[in-house]
Write an enzyme that holds these catalytic residues in place. Structure first.
Site, PDB file in Angstrom:
ATOM      1  CB  SER A 122      -0.955   0.033   1.345  1.00 23.46           C
ATOM      2  OG  SER A 122      -1.469   1.236   1.170  1.00 23.46           O
TER       3      SER A 122
ATOM      4  CE1 TYR B  60      -4.233  -2.529   5.443  1.00 25.65           C
ATOM      5  CE2 TYR B  60      -3.407  -0.288   5.166  1.00 25.65           C
ATOM      6  CZ  TYR B  60      -3.629  -1.307   4.801  1.00 25.65           C
ATOM      7  OH  TYR B  60      -3.980  -1.698   3.176  1.00 25.65           O
TER       8      TYR B  60
HETATM    9  P1  NAD Z   1     -11.284  -6.329   0.251  1.00 24.65           P
HETATM   10  O1  NAD Z   1     -12.111  -6.254   1.528  1.00 24.65           O
HETATM   11  O2  NAD Z   1     -12.267  -6.699  -0.817  1.00 24.65           O
HETATM   12  O3  NAD Z   1     -10.378  -7.530   0.262  1.00 24.65           O
HETATM   13  C1  NAD Z   1      -9.672  -7.974   1.534  1.00 24.65           C
HETATM   14  C2  NAD Z   1      -9.743  -9.303   1.884  1.00 24.65           C
HETATM   15  O4  NAD Z   1      -8.979  -9.918   2.886  1.00 24.65           O
HETATM   16  C3  NAD Z   1     -11.258  -9.781   2.193  1.00 24.65           C
HETATM   17  O5  NAD Z   1     -12.131 -10.006   1.073  1.00 24.65           O
HETATM   18  C4  NAD Z   1     -10.928 -10.926   2.935  1.00 24.65           C
HETATM   19  O6  NAD Z   1     -11.366 -12.112   2.130  1.00 24.65           O
HETATM   20  C5  NAD Z   1      -9.640 -10.899   3.051  1.00 24.65           C
HETATM   21  N1  NAD Z   1      -9.264 -11.351   4.633  1.00 24.65           N
HETATM   22  C6  NAD Z   1      -9.269 -10.358   5.717  1.00 24.65           C
HETATM   23  N2  NAD Z   1      -8.929 -11.145   6.994  1.00 24.65           N
HETATM   24  C7  NAD Z   1      -8.846 -12.487   6.610  1.00 24.65           C
HETATM   25  C8  NAD Z   1      -8.518 -13.437   7.163  1.00 24.65           C
HETATM   26  N3  NAD Z   1      -8.464 -13.459   8.707  1.00 24.65           N
HETATM   27  N4  NAD Z   1      -8.671 -14.842   6.726  1.00 24.65           N
HETATM   28  C9  NAD Z   1      -9.016 -14.765   5.641  1.00 24.65           C
HETATM   29  N5  NAD Z   1      -9.028 -13.676   4.667  1.00 24.65           N
HETATM   30  C10 NAD Z   1      -9.055 -12.803   5.186  1.00 24.65           C
HETATM   31  O7  NAD Z   1     -10.291  -5.083   0.362  1.00 24.65           O
HETATM   32  P2  NAD Z   1      -9.188  -4.716  -0.670  1.00 24.65           P
HETATM   33  O8  NAD Z   1      -9.111  -3.363  -0.399  1.00 24.65           O
HETATM   34  O9  NAD Z   1      -9.375  -5.463  -2.052  1.00 24.65           O
HETATM   35  O10 NAD Z   1      -8.115  -5.307   0.092  1.00 24.65           O
HETATM   36  C11 NAD Z   1      -6.939  -6.254  -0.753  1.00 24.65           C
HETATM   37  C12 NAD Z   1      -5.634  -5.782  -0.263  1.00 24.65           C
HETATM   38  O11 NAD Z   1      -5.436  -4.453  -0.807  1.00 24.65           O
HETATM   39  C13 NAD Z   1      -5.265  -5.730   1.225  1.00 24.65           C
HETATM   40  O12 NAD Z   1      -3.940  -6.140   1.621  1.00 24.65           O
HETATM   41  C14 NAD Z   1      -5.110  -4.159   1.474  1.00 24.65           C
HETATM   42  O13 NAD Z   1      -4.375  -3.830   2.504  1.00 24.65           O
HETATM   43  C15 NAD Z   1      -4.691  -3.650   0.165  1.00 24.65           C
HETATM   44  N6  NAD Z   1      -5.095  -2.394  -0.165  1.00 24.65           N
HETATM   45  C16 NAD Z   1      -6.175  -1.902  -0.204  1.00 24.65           C
HETATM   46  C17 NAD Z   1      -6.254  -0.158  -0.321  1.00 24.65           C
HETATM   47  C18 NAD Z   1      -7.929   0.309  -0.399  1.00 24.65           C
HETATM   48  O14 NAD Z   1      -7.765   1.609  -0.615  1.00 24.65           O
HETATM   49  N7  NAD Z   1      -8.683  -0.418  -0.745  1.00 24.65           N
HETATM   50  C19 NAD Z   1      -5.287   0.269  -0.380  1.00 24.65           C
HETATM   51  C20 NAD Z   1      -3.955  -0.030  -0.361  1.00 24.65           C
HETATM   52  C21 NAD Z   1      -3.972  -1.455  -0.087  1.00 24.65           C
END
Ligand code: NAD
Ligand code: MG
Length: 336
Positions: A228, A241
């Site tokens: 991120s 985080y």
């Molecule tokens: P999202 O909620 O769609 O995906 C995150 C997924 O993590 C969930 O769908 C879930 O299946 C999984 N998860 C969480 N805890 C879990 C557990 N204990 N066991 C199994 N699965 C688990 O959200 P996203 O934003 O697509 O997140 C994906 C990645 O992107 C993450 O690593 C997040 O840190 C990163 N990210 C997101 C953003 C943003 O703005 N959305 C920005 C930077 C980085």
């Protein structure tokens, strides 16, 4: 016919490429045109990225963690109706954690359309979101393996890899993408349980999964981590985080060096604000959510679909010299 519909000139192909030379080098398995160039998804024409997707203000909304795509308003775009493949990952076998929604879903759809079999992991509460992804993978004629379970448990992480390998008959792409993000105004509001859950999900799970996967990864395999912009520009209210995302970035940079001699590439994706379930289920304050992405130069959040091609590129064989890199997509803000 796809061929007839999308006939494109060489100049137009080059003009529209996101990854110029790399994509041109990709094997034009599907829909090769008379010019010898692939006629897949390149002919979208010029589009202004600032106006492509919804801008703030967004409606107030809150879901319990981990949140469902089906309940978001507006619904995020994961490329369900738009991503077109070109055989770039033909015959590959990918495991994606958090593959039910967000970046993981976008990668899962894109990988299947590029010809890969895909196993996805998610939490049991996300079964309905996961089913949609499984159906989309199957529609491409690829193997789709659904493996629900909690990544905070080491035993489950081991089982996850074993089941994915068994289901697909091997593994050569690992995407450590699942993540936990809960906004807390003060460090004093973060309980030890809270802190532990974030560390377990974001740092321990990729460690356990990678150890289990490594014996199966042959030279040419790729590991991708979703890190991120928080790794390098942490927000005050994402104290725990942000630290995990720095860890994810170091995971990439260290492991790439360690695995280079084995012919395994390790890279990361650093998204900025992306409209996903994580943000509406405690990942952001309501104030931040209403103006989500509004402070980027594009003035809007990204959609998971806008990062799909990065996950494809990092997994594809023609990115053969890229390892230990972090690729950003943040609408003009942040640094990877
Ligand atoms: P999202 O909620 O769609 O995906 C995150 C997924 O993590 C969930 O769908 C879930 O299946 C999984 N998860 C969480 N805890 C879990 C557990 N204990 N066991 C199994 N699965 C688990 O959200 P996203 O934003 O697509 O997140 C994906 C990645 O992107 C993450 O690593 C997040 O840190 C990163 N990210 C997101 C953003 C943003 O703005 N959305 C920005 C930077 C980085
Ligand atoms: Mg989800």
């Amino acid at each position: 016919m796809e061929n007839e519909k999308n006939k494109i000139t060489r100049r137009k192909v080059i003009g529209n490429l996101a990854f110029g030379a790399a994509a041109l080098a990709a094997t034009p398995v599907l829909g090769a045109s008379k010019s010898g160039l692939s006629s897949f998804s390149l002919a979208k024409g010029l589009e202004d990225p600032t106006g492509l997707y919804p801008k703030p203000p967004f409606k107030e909304q809150k879901q319990p963690w981990p949140g469902l795509v089906s309940k978001m308003d507006p619904r995020p775009d994961h490329g369900e109706a738009s991503y077109k493949g070109s055989g770039r990952l033909a015959g590959r076998k990918a495991l994606i954690t958090g593959g039910d929604s967000g970046m993981g879903r976008a990668a899962a759809i894109a990988y299947a359309r590029e010809g890969a079999d895909v196993a996805i992991n998610y939490l049991p509460a996300e079964e309905s979101d996961a089913r949609e992804v499984i159906e989309l993978i199957k529609k491409e004629g690829r193997k789709a393996i659904a493996i629900p379970g909690d990544l905070r448990e080491e035993e489950f992480c081991k089982k996850l890899v074993a089941q994915a390998v068994k289901g697909m008959g091997g593994l050569d792409i690992l995407v450590n993408n699942a993540g936990r993000q809960q906004t807390r105004e003060s460090i004093l509001d973060i309980s030890s349980e809270d802190f532990d859950a974030t560390m377990k999900t974001n740092i321990y799970a990729p460690f356990w999964i990678t150890k289990a996967a490594l014996p199966h990864l042959k030279p040419g395999s790729a590991i991708i981590s979703t890190t991120s912009v928080q790794a390098t520009d942490p927000s005050a209210e994402l104290f725990d985080y942000a630290q995990t995302k720095s860890a994810n970035t170091s995971y990439v940079r260290s492991l790439a060096k360690q695995l280079a001699s084995k012919g395994i590439r390790v890279n990361g994706v650093a998204p900025g604000p992306i409209w996903t379930a994580l943000q509406v289920s405690g990942g952001a304050t309501m104030e931040k959510l209403k103006n989500f992405g509004g402070d980027t130069p594009f003035g809007r959040p990204g959609q998971p679909a806008e990062l799909a091609s990065i996950y494809v590129q990092l997994a594809a064989a023609d990115a053969s010299y890229a390892t230990g890199q972090i690729y950003g997509a943040a609408g003009g803000g942040g640094q990877p």
